[in-house]
Design a protein around this motif. Structure first.
Motif, PDB file in Angstrom:
ATOM      1  N   PRO A 105      13.814  31.877 -26.536  1.00 27.36           N
ATOM      2  CA  PRO A 105      13.570  33.316 -26.737  1.00 27.36           C
ATOM      3  C   PRO A 105      12.535  33.557 -27.837  1.00 27.36           C
ATOM      4  O   PRO A 105      12.446  32.789 -28.803  1.00 27.36           O
ATOM      5  N   PRO A 106      11.767  34.641 -27.713  1.00 29.86           N
ATOM      6  CA  PRO A 106      10.696  34.926 -28.692  1.00 29.86           C
ATOM      7  C   PRO A 106      11.223  35.610 -29.943  1.00 29.86           C
ATOM      8  O   PRO A 106      10.823  36.736 -30.264  1.00 29.86           O
ATOM      9  N   ILE A 107      12.114  34.959 -30.664  1.00 28.80           N
ATOM     10  CA  ILE A 107      12.686  35.591 -31.854  1.00 28.80           C
ATOM     11  C   ILE A 107      11.932  35.213 -33.126  1.00 28.80           C
ATOM     12  O   ILE A 107      12.164  35.822 -34.180  1.00 28.80           O
ATOM     13  N   ILE A 108      11.041  34.212 -33.065  1.00 32.84           N
ATOM     14  CA  ILE A 108      10.333  33.765 -34.266  1.00 32.84           C
ATOM     15  C   ILE A 108       8.942  34.406 -34.275  1.00 32.84           C
ATOM     16  O   ILE A 108       8.134  34.159 -33.371  1.00 32.84           O
ATOM     17  N   PRO A 109       8.631  35.253 -35.259  1.00 37.94           N
ATOM     18  CA  PRO A 109       7.297  35.856 -35.351  1.00 37.94           C
ATOM     19  C   PRO A 109       6.215  34.773 -35.430  1.00 37.94           C
ATOM     20  O   PRO A 109       6.435  33.684 -35.974  1.00 37.94           O
ATOM     21  N   GLU A 110       5.048  35.102 -34.890  1.00 37.80           N
ATOM     22  CA  GLU A 110       3.963  34.120 -34.823  1.00 37.80           C
ATOM     23  C   GLU A 110       3.595  33.571 -36.194  1.00 37.80           C
ATOM     24  O   GLU A 110       3.353  32.372 -36.342  1.00 37.80           O
ATOM     25  N   GLU A 151       5.821  30.595 -37.413  1.00 42.37           N
ATOM     26  CA  GLU A 151       5.983  29.382 -36.612  1.00 42.37           C
ATOM     27  C   GLU A 151       5.881  28.130 -37.494  1.00 42.37           C
ATOM     28  O   GLU A 151       6.658  27.179 -37.348  1.00 42.37           O
ATOM     29  N   ALA A 152       4.900  28.127 -38.406  1.00 39.88           N
ATOM     30  CA  ALA A 152       4.727  26.956 -39.268  1.00 39.88           C
ATOM     31  C   ALA A 152       5.959  26.732 -40.132  1.00 39.88           C
ATOM     32  O   ALA A 152       6.419  25.598 -40.325  1.00 39.88           O
ATOM     33  N   GLU A 153       6.515  27.824 -40.667  1.00 39.72           N
ATOM     34  CA  GLU A 153       7.725  27.713 -41.489  1.00 39.72           C
ATOM     35  C   GLU A 153       8.878  27.135 -40.685  1.00 39.72           C
ATOM     36  O   GLU A 153       9.622  26.242 -41.136  1.00 39.72           O
ATOM     37  N   LEU A 205      12.673  22.596 -39.219  1.00 40.71           N
ATOM     38  CA  LEU A 205      13.244  21.664 -38.237  1.00 40.71           C
ATOM     39  C   LEU A 205      12.943  20.224 -38.613  1.00 40.71           C
ATOM     40  O   LEU A 205      13.789  19.336 -38.406  1.00 40.71           O
ATOM     41  N   GLU A 206      11.754  19.967 -39.171  1.00 38.34           N
ATOM     42  CA  GLU A 206      11.442  18.610 -39.592  1.00 38.34           C
ATOM     43  C   GLU A 206      12.382  18.136 -40.697  1.00 38.34           C
ATOM     44  O   GLU A 206      12.796  16.988 -40.737  1.00 38.34           O
ATOM     45  N   ARG A 207      12.713  19.042 -41.610  1.00 39.57           N
ATOM     46  CA  ARG A 207      13.627  18.668 -42.684  1.00 39.57           C
ATOM     47  C   ARG A 207      15.040  18.409 -42.170  1.00 39.57           C
ATOM     48  O   ARG A 207      15.750  17.525 -42.627  1.00 39.57           O
ATOM     49  N   ILE A 208      15.476  19.200 -41.174  1.00 34.97           N
ATOM     50  CA  ILE A 208      16.821  19.044 -40.620  1.00 34.97           C
ATOM     51  C   ILE A 208      16.960  17.683 -39.926  1.00 34.97           C
ATOM     52  O   ILE A 208      18.038  17.091 -39.894  1.00 34.97           O
ATOM     53  N   ARG A 209      15.866  17.165 -39.356  1.00 33.18           N
ATOM     54  CA  ARG A 209      15.946  15.880 -38.655  1.00 33.18           C
ATOM     55  C   ARG A 209      16.457  14.777 -39.573  1.00 33.18           C
ATOM     56  O   ARG A 209      17.045  13.813 -39.124  1.00 33.18           O
ATOM     57  N   THR A 210      16.195  14.942 -40.873  1.00 29.25           N
ATOM     58  CA  THR A 210      16.620  13.898 -41.821  1.00 29.25           C
ATOM     59  C   THR A 210      18.058  14.075 -42.278  1.00 29.25           C
ATOM     60  O   THR A 210      18.557  13.300 -43.093  1.00 29.25           O
ATOM     61  N   GLY A 211      18.723  15.113 -41.764  1.00 27.09           N
ATOM     62  CA  GLY A 211      20.123  15.356 -42.121  1.00 27.09           C
ATOM     63  C   GLY A 211      20.260  16.469 -43.149  1.00 27.09           C
ATOM     64  O   GLY A 211      19.287  16.958 -43.715  1.00 27.09           O
ATOM     65  N   ARG A 264       0.331  31.695 -47.496  1.00 27.59           N
ATOM     66  CA  ARG A 264       0.185  30.567 -46.568  1.00 27.59           C
ATOM     67  C   ARG A 264      -0.700  30.950 -45.391  1.00 27.59           C
ATOM     68  O   ARG A 264      -1.528  30.170 -44.928  1.00 27.59           O
ATOM     69  N   LYS A 265      -0.487  32.178 -44.907  1.00 25.48           N
ATOM     70  CA  LYS A 265      -1.298  32.652 -43.790  1.00 25.48           C
ATOM     71  C   LYS A 265      -2.766  32.750 -44.187  1.00 25.48           C
ATOM     72  O   LYS A 265      -3.674  32.394 -43.408  1.00 25.48           O
ATOM     73  N   LEU A 266      -3.006  33.213 -45.429  1.00 23.94           N
ATOM     74  CA  LEU A 266      -4.377  33.279 -45.917  1.00 23.94           C
ATOM     75  C   LEU A 266      -4.996  31.876 -45.911  1.00 23.94           C
ATOM     76  O   LEU A 266      -6.151  31.693 -45.516  1.00 23.94           O
TER      77      LEU A 266
END
Length: 625
Positions: free
Chosen positions: A60-65, A68-70, A75-81, A142-144
């Motif tokens: 679902p499109p719940i994440i503003p464009e 996306e980077a955030e 998710l990358e951090r969660i992969r490590t537990g 960050r966007k800038l």
């Protein structure tokens, strides 16, 4: 029995877990590793507006464009537990944005493998609004950074300007905006966002504009307001309800190059927007400088490429390993090898040392190349220039042959003349009248041969310099041909000369003297290259707008491939010893040049029965109706 009790216990645990999830006040959403929804509880339905049926198995499109980077970083951090809790925003089905705190952790199967993520979403209270605002500022920064990186990566100047306009509205929330170029007291609109495309290229007076006012203030950014919307600059006037303009200067090479402008007709503008605008103006100057420098390099390379491609010489650029990186069209033409065939390979000929003497090399095709090489300053590359010198080599060989042949042809008559003249001078009184008369006759004949040889050399020299002069007009070719036949018949007892000339042969347009030379040379060749005698036939016939004269013999013929070559200077066409029949190889060259000077042509062919056919074509003086 124990297994049944364990299964029943697990079912009660699963049922309890489902009940907890279903009745939880917080939105609970589980995603698979492919980011599609595995679980969407009733609280999630109320919070986001989508039913579980609509989103299960989808992304679902719940994440503003802009977030996306955030999201990817989380998710990358969660992969490590472990578990992460952070403040962010998510989108509802109706497009509204929700300020949330999300607790996210890995979703594991019974074997401990990560099969997705579980999000528990809470609405933030008033005490978290400030933190959310700060997070928003951080996201803007960050966007800038992302925008600046994207803008700087552009190499095309027009693309940079368009990216500036789009990024400006995206970052500052402006209703419209763009970039104006400063050009000798004028402003020109070169890129825009949110304004009619027809405005592109419109101009305004710089001194009376807001940009001019900004430049006079010695500042880099300013904001102008007019609640009545009465701004006079024509490039601002297309935005209804305009109440605020924010401008910032961009510098290139230390001088104002243009200005960014942000137009507002709905929202209020604060210092944050001005800060962003000023930052963007600075980065825009850097991006424009890079793009302009890149375009200059591209123009320079295109110019160099055009020069290389247009060169009549073959040009190859070699890398540090001596392998071909560039190969121009002339190189293809000279060697017969395309750029695709030679790319990454060594040249098909030896290359001299950079700056060293040129080399001459003969290709398998028989073509001679002169090759030179130079290094490129500051680069581990070499430029190889090579040209076709086949004609020069052949001319050099022909000149050597000419000198040898002429020396040989002159030596014999000169020796004879010297010998008989010496005999006459030293033994005049001892010789009879008959002997003296015979010696004088021999001297006269040899002197005539020398005269004809010298005349042929002079005529050949004039032909080579395109200095043959002819006087074209109508004349009786039939009479000339019959006269030539009468003159040549007594010259050889071994040949039978036949003339087949129609009585009604039309007049031709040309030079009688030049044509007489041509016919005489063709008949002389027919006798000369028929050493065993035989029939020689001269014919003439009309052929459309032409009169064709042919001379056939039964001699040694012409070697295959030599039918055109025999008309070159210093060439004799025959199958055996080139010098066996004497001569300097200028006769047929002169014949062709004289024929062409009259607007005609001469050609050679081999006869099926043996021997040679020479054909002269001259135009009719009265073209057929």
């Amino acid at each position: 029995m124990a297994e049944q009790r364990a299964a029943a216990g697990q079912d009660r645990v699963d049922a309890t877990a489902r009940a907890v999830v279903e009745s939880a006040a917080d939105a609970i959403v589980a995603f698979g590793t492919d980011r599609t929804v595995l679980l969407w509880n009733p609280a999630a339905e109320r919070m986001f507006g989508w039913s579980a049926k609509e989103v299960i198995g989808t992304e679902p499109p719940i994440i503003p464009e802009e977030l996306e980077a955030e999201h990817n970083a989380v998710l990358e951090r969660i992969r490590t537990g472990g578990q992460i809790s952070f403040a962010t925003r998510r989108a509802r089905k109706d497009g509204a944005l929700l300020d949330l705190r999300i607790d996210i952790s890995a979703l594991r199967d019974r074997a401990g493998e990560i099969i997705g993520w579980v999000n528990v979403c809470h609405r933030t209270g008033a005490d978290q609004a400030a933190r959310s605002y700060m997070a928003q500022r951080a996201r803007v920064v960050r966007k800038l950074g992302d925008v600046v990186a994207d803008m700087t990566a552009q190499r095309d100047l027009e693309a940079v300007l368009d990216r500036i306009a789009a990024s400006l509205c995206e970052l500052t929330g402006a209703d419209a905006g763009g970039f104006v170029l400063i050009e000798e007291g004028r402003l020109r609109l070169v890129s825009m966002e949110g304004l009619p495309a027809s405005l592109r290229g419109r101009t305004a007076d710089l001194p009376t504009s807001l940009v001019g006012e900004l430049m006079r203030s010695s500042r880099t950014v300013m904001m102008a307001t007019d609640e009545a919307g009465g701004f006079d600059d024509l490039i601002w006037s297309a935005l209804p309800g305009l109440h605020t303009i924010a401008l910032a200067l961009s510098h290139v090479g230390g001088r104002p190059y243009g200005a960014l402008y942000a137009l507002y007709s709905r929202r209020k503008v604060g210092h944050i927007e001005l800060e962003l605008l000023e930052l963007m103006a600075g980065h825009a100057g850097v991006a424009l400088t890079n793009a302009m420098a890149f375009e200059e390099v591209v123009r320079q390379r295109a110019h160099e490429r055009a020069v290389i491609d247009a060169s009549a010489d073959g040009i190859a650029v070699l890398d540090s390993g001596g392998l071909i990186r560039q190969w121009n069209p002339s190189a293809h033409k000279l060697t017969g090898m395309s750029a695709e065939e030679v790319a990454g390979k060594r040249p098909p000929f030896p290359v001299p040392e950079p700056g060293g003497p040129t080399l001459t090399h003969r290709l398998p095709s028989g073509r001679w190349l002169e090759v030179m090489c130079n290094g490129l300053n500051g680069r581990q590359e070499q430029v190889v220039d090579f040209r076709d010198v086949t004609a020069a080599k052949e001319l050099e060989e022909a000149k050597d042959l000419f000198l040898a042949t002429t020396s040989h042809e002159l030596r014999t008559p000169i020796t004879v003349v010297q010998g008989f003249a010496s005999t006459l001078a030293s033994r005049w009184d001892k010789l009879s009248d008959t002997e003296r008369r015979s010696a004088v006759q021999t001297i006269a004949e040899r002197a005539g041969s020398l005269g004809r040889l010298v005349e042929q050399l002079l005529l050949g020299s004039r032909a080579g310099a395109d200095q043959l002069t002819v006087t074209n007009g109508a004349f009786d070719l039939a009479q000339l041909l019959r006269g030539a036949a009468v003159a040549f018949r007594p010259l050889s007892q071994r040949h039978t000369l036949t003339a087949e000339i129609p009585a009604d042969l039309p007049l031709v347009h040309g030079d009688m003297t030049a044509t007489d030379v041509i016919v005489g040379q063709l008949l002389e060749n027919a006798f000369k290259y028929s050493p065993d005698g035989g029939a020689v036939t001269i014919r003439a016939r009309p052929a459309g707008e032409w009169i064709e004269v042919t001379v056939d013999d039964e001699g040694i013929g012409i070697a295959p491939g030599d039918h055109e070559r025999i008309f070159e200077r210093f060439v004799q066409g025959e199958a055996g010893d080139r010098r066996r029949f004497g001569g300097i190889g200028l006769g047929l060259y002169i014949v062709r040049q004289l024929a062409r000077a009259q607007g005609g042509e001469v050609a050679a062919s081999s006869r099926a029965s043996g021997g040679t056919r020479m054909m002269l074509q001259l135009r009719r003086a009265d073209p057929p109706a």
